[in-house]
Write an enzyme that holds these catalytic residues in place. Structure first.
Site, PDB file in Angstrom:
ATOM      1  N   TYR A 109       0.833  -1.204   0.000  1.00 19.23           N
ATOM      2  CA  TYR A 109       0.000   0.000   0.000  1.00 19.23           C
ATOM      3  C   TYR A 109       0.872   1.260   0.000  1.00 19.23           C
ATOM      4  O   TYR A 109       0.547   2.246  -0.670  1.00 19.23           O
ATOM      5  CB  TYR A 109      -0.924  -0.002   1.223  1.00 19.23           C
ATOM      6  CG  TYR A 109      -1.693   1.276   1.398  1.00 19.23           C
ATOM      7  CD1 TYR A 109      -2.802   1.561   0.601  1.00 19.23           C
ATOM      8  CD2 TYR A 109      -1.316   2.215   2.361  1.00 19.23           C
ATOM      9  CE1 TYR A 109      -3.504   2.747   0.754  1.00 19.23           C
ATOM     10  CE2 TYR A 109      -2.010   3.395   2.518  1.00 19.23           C
ATOM     11  CZ  TYR A 109      -3.108   3.657   1.713  1.00 19.23           C
ATOM     12  OH  TYR A 109      -3.792   4.835   1.877  1.00 19.23           O
ATOM     13  N   GLU A 110       1.970   1.209   0.725  1.00 19.57           N
ATOM     14  CA  GLU A 110       2.868   2.367   0.826  1.00 19.57           C
ATOM     15  C   GLU A 110       3.864   2.419  -0.331  1.00 19.57           C
ATOM     16  O   GLU A 110       4.803   3.201  -0.304  1.00 19.57           O
ATOM     17  CB  GLU A 110       3.588   2.346   2.172  1.00 19.57           C
ATOM     18  CG  GLU A 110       2.644   2.598   3.326  1.00 19.57           C
ATOM     19  CD  GLU A 110       3.327   2.647   4.677  1.00 19.57           C
ATOM     20  OE1 GLU A 110       4.518   2.250   4.785  1.00 19.57           O
ATOM     21  OE2 GLU A 110       2.681   3.072   5.644  1.00 19.57           O
ATOM     22  N   GLU A 149       5.043   1.680  15.269  1.00 17.28           N
ATOM     23  CA  GLU A 149       5.754   1.431  14.020  1.00 17.28           C
ATOM     24  C   GLU A 149       4.781   1.190  12.875  1.00 17.28           C
ATOM     25  O   GLU A 149       4.946   1.749  11.794  1.00 17.28           O
ATOM     26  CB  GLU A 149       6.693   0.230  14.178  1.00 17.28           C
ATOM     27  CG  GLU A 149       7.464  -0.129  12.935  1.00 17.28           C
ATOM     28  CD  GLU A 149       8.464   0.931  12.496  1.00 17.28           C
ATOM     29  OE1 GLU A 149       8.825   0.938  11.305  1.00 17.28           O
ATOM     30  OE2 GLU A 149       8.898   1.757  13.327  1.00 17.28           O
ATOM     31  N   GLY A 168     -13.276   1.027   8.406  1.00 18.36           N
ATOM     32  CA  GLY A 168     -14.560   1.659   8.678  1.00 18.36           C
ATOM     33  C   GLY A 168     -15.352   0.959   9.768  1.00 18.36           C
ATOM     34  O   GLY A 168     -16.421   1.427  10.150  1.00 18.36           O
ATOM     35  N   TYR A 221      -6.324  10.152  11.798  1.00 18.98           N
ATOM     36  CA  TYR A 221      -5.543  10.479  12.989  1.00 18.98           C
ATOM     37  C   TYR A 221      -5.959  11.828  13.569  1.00 18.98           C
ATOM     38  O   TYR A 221      -6.091  11.977  14.785  1.00 18.98           O
ATOM     39  CB  TYR A 221      -4.043  10.493  12.671  1.00 18.98           C
ATOM     40  CG  TYR A 221      -3.497   9.159  12.227  1.00 18.98           C
ATOM     41  CD1 TYR A 221      -3.922   7.963  12.795  1.00 18.98           C
ATOM     42  CD2 TYR A 221      -2.536   9.085  11.231  1.00 18.98           C
ATOM     43  CE1 TYR A 221      -3.415   6.746  12.394  1.00 18.98           C
ATOM     44  CE2 TYR A 221      -2.015   7.863  10.822  1.00 18.98           C
ATOM     45  CZ  TYR A 221      -2.464   6.699  11.402  1.00 18.98           C
ATOM     46  OH  TYR A 221      -1.951   5.491  11.010  1.00 18.98           O
ATOM     47  N   TYR A 246      -2.275  -1.116  10.895  1.00 15.67           N
ATOM     48  CA  TYR A 246      -2.848  -1.559   9.625  1.00 15.67           C
ATOM     49  C   TYR A 246      -4.138  -2.309   9.874  1.00 15.67           C
ATOM     50  O   TYR A 246      -4.224  -3.141  10.780  1.00 15.67           O
ATOM     51  CB  TYR A 246      -1.858  -2.481   8.902  1.00 15.67           C
ATOM     52  CG  TYR A 246      -2.351  -2.983   7.566  1.00 15.67           C
ATOM     53  CD1 TYR A 246      -2.369  -2.158   6.448  1.00 15.67           C
ATOM     54  CD2 TYR A 246      -2.801  -4.290   7.422  1.00 15.67           C
ATOM     55  CE1 TYR A 246      -2.819  -2.624   5.220  1.00 15.67           C
ATOM     56  CE2 TYR A 246      -3.236  -4.766   6.195  1.00 15.67           C
ATOM     57  CZ  TYR A 246      -3.247  -3.924   5.100  1.00 15.67           C
ATOM     58  OH  TYR A 246      -3.692  -4.381   3.885  1.00 15.67           O
ATOM     59  N   VAL A 247      -5.129  -1.972   9.068  1.00 18.72           N
ATOM     60  CA  VAL A 247      -6.382  -2.717   9.019  1.00 18.72           C
ATOM     61  C   VAL A 247      -6.605  -3.058   7.554  1.00 18.72           C
ATOM     62  O   VAL A 247      -6.460  -2.193   6.677  1.00 18.72           O
ATOM     63  CB  VAL A 247      -7.560  -1.903   9.587  1.00 18.72           C
ATOM     64  CG1 VAL A 247      -8.875  -2.651   9.407  1.00 18.72           C
ATOM     65  CG2 VAL A 247      -7.320  -1.566  11.061  1.00 18.72           C
ATOM     66  N   GLY A 270      -9.232   0.242  13.622  1.00 16.63           N
ATOM     67  CA  GLY A 270      -8.070   1.122  13.783  1.00 16.63           C
ATOM     68  C   GLY A 270      -8.183   1.979  15.027  1.00 16.63           C
ATOM     69  O   GLY A 270      -7.231   2.115  15.794  1.00 16.63           O
TER      70      GLY A 270
END
Length: 158
Positions: A23-24, A82, A92, A130, A85-86, A96
């Protein structure tokens, strides 16, 4: 449900670490093996800790992997998150937020002064999430990192 990870969770945590790296846009950098994670989390001298989010159907759908840091200014430990992740199809559902709530509870219960993490500047959904919880970016700080050849060169005294 949030619970402390067990040795049996290592394979799914490892899989989700790789999903997060993908994903990153950095899957090529995710070199950790299951055995390395097992040792880091459950070895003789654990270097990190993990919690997992378990859905109603019993599937582990997310994780938080963290370790202790120390603030010389506050004089107490803190938690550095660190990875959080979900799995995308389970987002939703509050997993998280529940993971972060558990880490915040750990900090409060143990007298730790901070819960910190980094987020990629392009990750707008995570930033919004966040900030909705009251987290604020730390302006004026830039993360530096030594790895691979640069780390070896400096560490060898060259």
């Amino acid at each position: 449900m949030i619970r402390t990870a067990t040795v049996a969770d290592v394979p799914v945590i490892h899989t989700m670490v790789r999903e997060l790296a993908d994903y990153e846009k950095a899957l090529h950098e995710a070199r950790a093996t299951e055995e390395q994670l097992r040792e880091a989390l459950f070895g003789e001298r654990p270097a990190a800790y993990a919690h997992v989010a378990v859905a109603d159907d019993g599937e582990v759908v997310g994780f938080a992997l963290w370790f202790l840091n120390f603030s010389t200014w506050r004089g107490v430990h803190g938690v550095y998150l660190e990875d959080l992740y979900v799995r995308p199809e389970r987002r939703g559902g509050g997993h998280g937020k529940a993971l972060l709530r558990e880490l915040a509870r750990t900090c409060v219960d143990r007298g730790y002064g901070r819960l910190e993490w980094s987020v990629l500047d392009w990750n707008a959904p995570s930033i919004a999430f966040y900030e909705s919880l009251g987290a604020r970016p730390q302006d004026g700080w830039t993360v530096y990192r030594l790895t691979d050849g640069a780390l070896e060169e400096l560490g060898s005294g060259a």
